[in-house]
Write a protein that holds these residues in place. Structure first.
Motif, PDB file in Angstrom:
ATOM      1  N   SER A 200       0.825  -1.201   0.000  1.00 36.74           N
ATOM      2  CA  SER A 200       0.000   0.000   0.000  1.00 36.74           C
ATOM      3  C   SER A 200       0.863   1.256   0.000  1.00 36.74           C
ATOM      4  N   ALA A 201       2.129   1.115   0.407  1.00 34.45           N
ATOM      5  CA  ALA A 201       3.047   2.253   0.417  1.00 34.45           C
ATOM      6  C   ALA A 201       3.803   2.379  -0.896  1.00 34.45           C
ATOM      7  N   GLY A 202       3.506   1.480  -1.836  1.00 37.28           N
ATOM      8  CA  GLY A 202       4.158   1.531  -3.132  1.00 37.28           C
ATOM      9  C   GLY A 202       5.560   0.947  -3.158  1.00 37.28           C
ATOM     10  N   GLN A 203       5.951   0.239  -2.102  1.00 33.84           N
ATOM     11  CA  GLN A 203       7.289  -0.349  -2.066  1.00 33.84           C
ATOM     12  C   GLN A 203       7.392  -1.550  -2.992  1.00 33.84           C
ATOM     13  N   THR A 204       8.534  -1.679  -3.626  1.00 31.92           N
ATOM     14  CA  THR A 204       8.833  -2.866  -4.409  1.00 31.92           C
ATOM     15  C   THR A 204       9.993  -3.591  -3.747  1.00 31.92           C
ATOM     16  N   GLY A 205      10.145  -4.854  -4.086  1.00 33.11           N
ATOM     17  CA  GLY A 205      11.199  -5.642  -3.464  1.00 33.11           C
ATOM     18  C   GLY A 205      11.788  -6.642  -4.411  1.00 33.11           C
ATOM     19  N   ALA A 206      12.419  -7.662  -3.849  1.00 33.81           N
ATOM     20  CA  ALA A 206      13.070  -8.681  -4.666  1.00 33.81           C
ATOM     21  C   ALA A 206      12.956 -10.039  -3.989  1.00 33.81           C
ATOM     22  N   PHE A 207      12.978 -11.074  -4.820  1.00 34.13           N
ATOM     23  CA  PHE A 207      13.011 -12.446  -4.322  1.00 34.13           C
ATOM     24  C   PHE A 207      14.463 -12.849  -4.082  1.00 34.13           C
ATOM     25  N   HIS A 208      14.661 -13.672  -3.052  1.00 33.91           N
ATOM     26  CA  HIS A 208      15.990 -14.229  -2.796  1.00 33.91           C
ATOM     27  C   HIS A 208      15.820 -15.701  -2.418  1.00 33.91           C
ATOM     28  N   TRP A 209      16.488 -16.583  -3.161  1.00 35.42           N
ATOM     29  CA  TRP A 209      16.385 -18.019  -2.917  1.00 35.42           C
ATOM     30  C   TRP A 209      17.474 -18.436  -1.934  1.00 35.42           C
ATOM     31  N   HIS A 210      17.048 -18.879  -0.758  1.00 29.63           N
ATOM     32  CA  HIS A 210      17.986 -19.364   0.242  1.00 29.63           C
ATOM     33  C   HIS A 210      18.339 -20.827   0.010  1.00 29.63           C
ATOM     34  N   SER A 211      17.491 -21.533  -0.717  1.00 28.36           N
ATOM     35  CA  SER A 211      17.744 -22.927  -1.072  1.00 28.36           C
ATOM     36  C   SER A 211      16.861 -23.263  -2.264  1.00 28.36           C
ATOM     37  N   ASP A 212      16.906 -24.506  -2.721  1.00 29.79           N
ATOM     38  CA  ASP A 212      16.060 -24.872  -3.858  1.00 29.79           C
ATOM     39  C   ASP A 212      14.609 -25.109  -3.464  1.00 29.79           C
ATOM     40  N   THR A 213      14.302 -24.959  -2.164  1.00 35.12           N
ATOM     41  CA  THR A 213      12.912 -25.074  -1.730  1.00 35.12           C
ATOM     42  C   THR A 213      12.383 -23.816  -1.049  1.00 35.12           C
ATOM     43  N   MET A 214      13.267 -22.884  -0.661  1.00 35.32           N
ATOM     44  CA  MET A 214      12.809 -21.710   0.092  1.00 35.32           C
ATOM     45  C   MET A 214      13.181 -20.410  -0.603  1.00 35.32           C
ATOM     46  N   VAL A 215      12.165 -19.575  -0.825  1.00 32.83           N
ATOM     47  CA  VAL A 215      12.362 -18.244  -1.389  1.00 32.83           C
ATOM     48  C   VAL A 215      11.727 -17.219  -0.454  1.00 32.83           C
ATOM     49  N   ARG A 216      12.400 -16.066  -0.332  1.00 33.85           N
ATOM     50  CA  ARG A 216      11.867 -14.976   0.469  1.00 33.85           C
ATOM     51  C   ARG A 216      11.833 -13.698  -0.366  1.00 33.85           C
ATOM     52  N   TYR A 217      11.051 -12.743   0.134  1.00 29.31           N
ATOM     53  CA  TYR A 217      10.881 -11.473  -0.570  1.00 29.31           C
ATOM     54  C   TYR A 217      10.895 -10.353   0.449  1.00 29.31           C
ATOM     55  N   ARG A 218      11.667  -9.302   0.166  1.00 32.07           N
ATOM     56  CA  ARG A 218      11.672  -8.114   1.017  1.00 32.07           C
ATOM     57  C   ARG A 218      11.980  -6.894   0.169  1.00 32.07           C
ATOM     58  N   PRO A 219      11.635  -5.699   0.677  1.00 27.27           N
ATOM     59  CA  PRO A 219      12.025  -4.476  -0.021  1.00 27.27           C
ATOM     60  C   PRO A 219      13.476  -4.120   0.317  1.00 27.27           C
ATOM     61  N   GLU A 220      13.984  -3.074  -0.333  1.00 29.04           N
ATOM     62  CA  GLU A 220      15.366  -2.672  -0.058  1.00 29.04           C
ATOM     63  C   GLU A 220      15.524  -2.209   1.380  1.00 29.04           C
ATOM     64  N   ASN A 221      14.549  -1.453   1.874  1.00 27.69           N
ATOM     65  CA  ASN A 221      14.534  -1.002   3.261  1.00 27.69           C
ATOM     66  C   ASN A 221      13.336  -1.626   3.964  1.00 27.69           C
ATOM     67  N   PHE A 222      13.268  -1.456   5.275  1.00 30.20           N
ATOM     68  CA  PHE A 222      12.170  -2.046   6.029  1.00 30.20           C
ATOM     69  C   PHE A 222      10.821  -1.638   5.429  1.00 30.20           C
ATOM     70  N   TRP A 223       9.831  -2.506   5.617  1.00 33.90           N
ATOM     71  CA  TRP A 223       8.475  -2.156   5.186  1.00 33.90           C
ATOM     72  C   TRP A 223       8.030  -0.851   5.839  1.00 33.90           C
ATOM     73  N   ALA A 224       7.225  -0.091   5.131  1.00 26.17           N
ATOM     74  CA  ALA A 224       6.701   1.159   5.688  1.00 26.17           C
ATOM     75  C   ALA A 224       5.783   0.847   6.868  1.00 26.17           C
ATOM     76  N   ALA A 225       5.954   1.601   7.939  1.00 29.14           N
ATOM     77  CA  ALA A 225       5.112   1.394   9.130  1.00 29.14           C
ATOM     78  C   ALA A 225       3.643   1.570   8.781  1.00 29.14           C
ATOM     79  N   ASN A 226       2.833   0.681   9.364  1.00 32.14           N
ATOM     80  CA  ASN A 226       1.375   0.744   9.239  1.00 32.14           C
ATOM     81  C   ASN A 226       0.880   0.672   7.785  1.00 32.14           C
ATOM     82  N   SER A 227       1.608  -0.056   6.965  1.00 33.16           N
ATOM     83  CA  SER A 227       1.177  -0.318   5.590  1.00 33.16           C
ATOM     84  C   SER A 227       0.573  -1.712   5.511  1.00 33.16           C
ATOM     85  N   THR A 228       0.101  -2.086   4.344  1.00 29.24           N
ATOM     86  CA  THR A 228      -0.427  -3.430   4.120  1.00 29.24           C
ATOM     87  C   THR A 228       0.279  -4.051   2.919  1.00 29.24           C
ATOM     88  N   ILE A 229       0.410  -5.367   2.965  1.00 24.40           N
ATOM     89  CA  ILE A 229       1.079  -6.117   1.899  1.00 24.40           C
ATOM     90  C   ILE A 229       0.122  -7.195   1.407  1.00 24.40           C
TER      91      ILE A 229
END
Length: 412
Positions: A200-229
């Motif tokens: 809802s804050a318009g943040q974009t992020g990236a996927f990062h594969w920690h293994s061949d079964t686990m992927v995570r996603y985060r923005p460059e900086n912390f999520w905006a406070a009191n936003s929704t994803i």
């Protein structure tokens, strides 16, 4: 004297023969009698070359055979349940189609406006046999029924996944989004394309594969406070590779709370919490000793328990080890790593060292009132940054160590 036989005039004989020929033609078929004057202009295939005969002895127009293309093919195995089920015909029309599982469940579909195409309306099920019957009509109005069969991907090639945070959860600004697949993923790009994440804050992020079964996603900086994803995962039917097919679509909506970031200083023996970038509390602590220094860097708080039970054996300690503490009951615990680092109320024997020295096995220990305050004011997804410690970074997947990976490496 023989009677005189009247002579026959040649002209009259020819006339009689012509009339007889016309009569004969009329006798052969009444159909032709009405159009006898146009026979020379008629174009009728010979009986020998016609594939259709409606009246014995009479040839009917040639009707092209109906051709059709049905998908999946007859007898097909391991069919992707998300693959389109369809029928396309030429030289005819589709009268009706029935697609049913061996369990009796019918898959609905629709015939197009031209009557030459049919498509199933919904996806199929995994590990299921299907019967596919269609009736088509040719140009002469004759119907032909055909039945085929196929089976979908077996359970051994069906892949599921666990998603975190769960739908409806409220978490802190440091919480990465995580998907753990039940089977190894080869086609990572296909998986990433099937997942849409919006903030809802318009943040974009990236996927990062920690293994061949686990992927995570985060923005460059912390999520905006009191936003929704919002996570919209259209993974049903996605080929993960090696014949493994994802079996789910899912939407997850999470809420982000206030920005809560604490700094745990191993040298100063303090724990300072800031909320929305404003310092609100500093508490004395005891952290990991020289043998078990606290891991440096960012940690994201995981589950918390009012009462917990710790076992020295869980971190490899044996009774003959001077650091062995046996089995102990602990209060106000919040997990920092999967390997066993916590925020918690220190054992009574450590009370004299709180704020003065580091005596823990890598945890951050508080006096009872401090532990209770942190437990009440921090939770899942909030961030703790550990500084001035001799400890190395914890493994990035030992908990949520994603913020310790430089963005240039994470977004890669």
């Amino acid at each position: 004297m023989e009677p005189e036989v009247p002579s026959r005039r040649p002209g009259r004989m020819k006339k009689i023969l012509v009339v007889a020929a016309v009569c004969l033609l009329a006798a052969v078929g009444g159909v032709f009698a009405a159009v006898a004057p146009d026979i020379a202009r008629s174009t009728i295939e010979s009986e020998a070359s016609s594939s259709v005969r409606t009246t014995p002895g009479i040839a009917a127009p040639v009707v092209a055979p109906v051709t059709f293309d049905a998908a999946p093919a007859n007898g097909a195995k391991q069919v992707n349940p998300a693959a389109p089920v369809s029928l396309k015909v030429s030289n005819g029309t589709i009268e009706r189609v029935t697609l049913t599982s061996t369990g009796g469940e019918t898959v609905e579909g629709a015939i197009d406006s031209q009557g030459t195409g049919w498509t199933a309306a919904g996806p199929l099920k995994f590990n299921t046999d299907y019967s596919y019957t269609y009736v088509v009509k040719d140009g002469a109005g004759r119907e032909t029924s055909t039945t085929q069969s196929f089976s979908t991907v077996s359970s051994s090639h069906e892949a599921d996944a666990a998603i975190y945070p769960l739908d409806g959860m409220k978490v802190g600004v440091g919480q990465p989004l995580q998907v753990i697949f039940s089977e190894p993923v080869v086609n990572r790009e296909a998986v990433e394309k099937a997942i849409t994440i919006t903030s809802s804050a318009g943040q974009t992020g990236a996927f990062h594969w920690h293994s061949d079964t686990m992927v995570r996603y985060r923005p460059e900086n912390f999520w905006a406070a009191n936003s929704t994803i919002a996570m919209d995962m259209k993974l049903f039917g996605v080929d993960l590779g090696n014949g493994q097919i994802a079996n789910f679509n899912k939407k997850v909506n999470i809420s982000i709370g206030d920005k809560k970031v604490a700094v745990a200083d191993s040298a100063a023996h303090t724990f300072t919490l800031s909320v929305n970038d404003q310092v609100i509390k500093t508490l004395p602590v005891s952290m990991g000793d020289q043998r078990f220094p606290s891991a440096r860097g960012y940690g994201v708080l995981m589950e918390k328990k009012r009462y917990d039970h710790f076992r020295a054996s869980s971190i490899g300690l044996k009774p003959d080890d001077p650091a062995y503490y046996g089995d102990v009951d602990v209060e106000y615990t919040i997990r920092l790593t999967l390997s066993g680092a916590y925020i918690h109320q220190a054992l009574e024997s450590a009370y004299p060292f709180i704020g003065n020295a580091n005596v823990s096995h890598g945890c951050i220990g508080f006096a009872p009132d401090g532990a209770a305050w942190v437990f009440d004011n921090m939770g899942t997804g909030d961030v703790v940054q550990i500084v001035n410690t001799e400890g190395d970074y914890a493994a990035h997947d030992d908990g949520f160590g994603d913020w310790n990976i430089p963005w240039s490496e994470y977004d890669n």
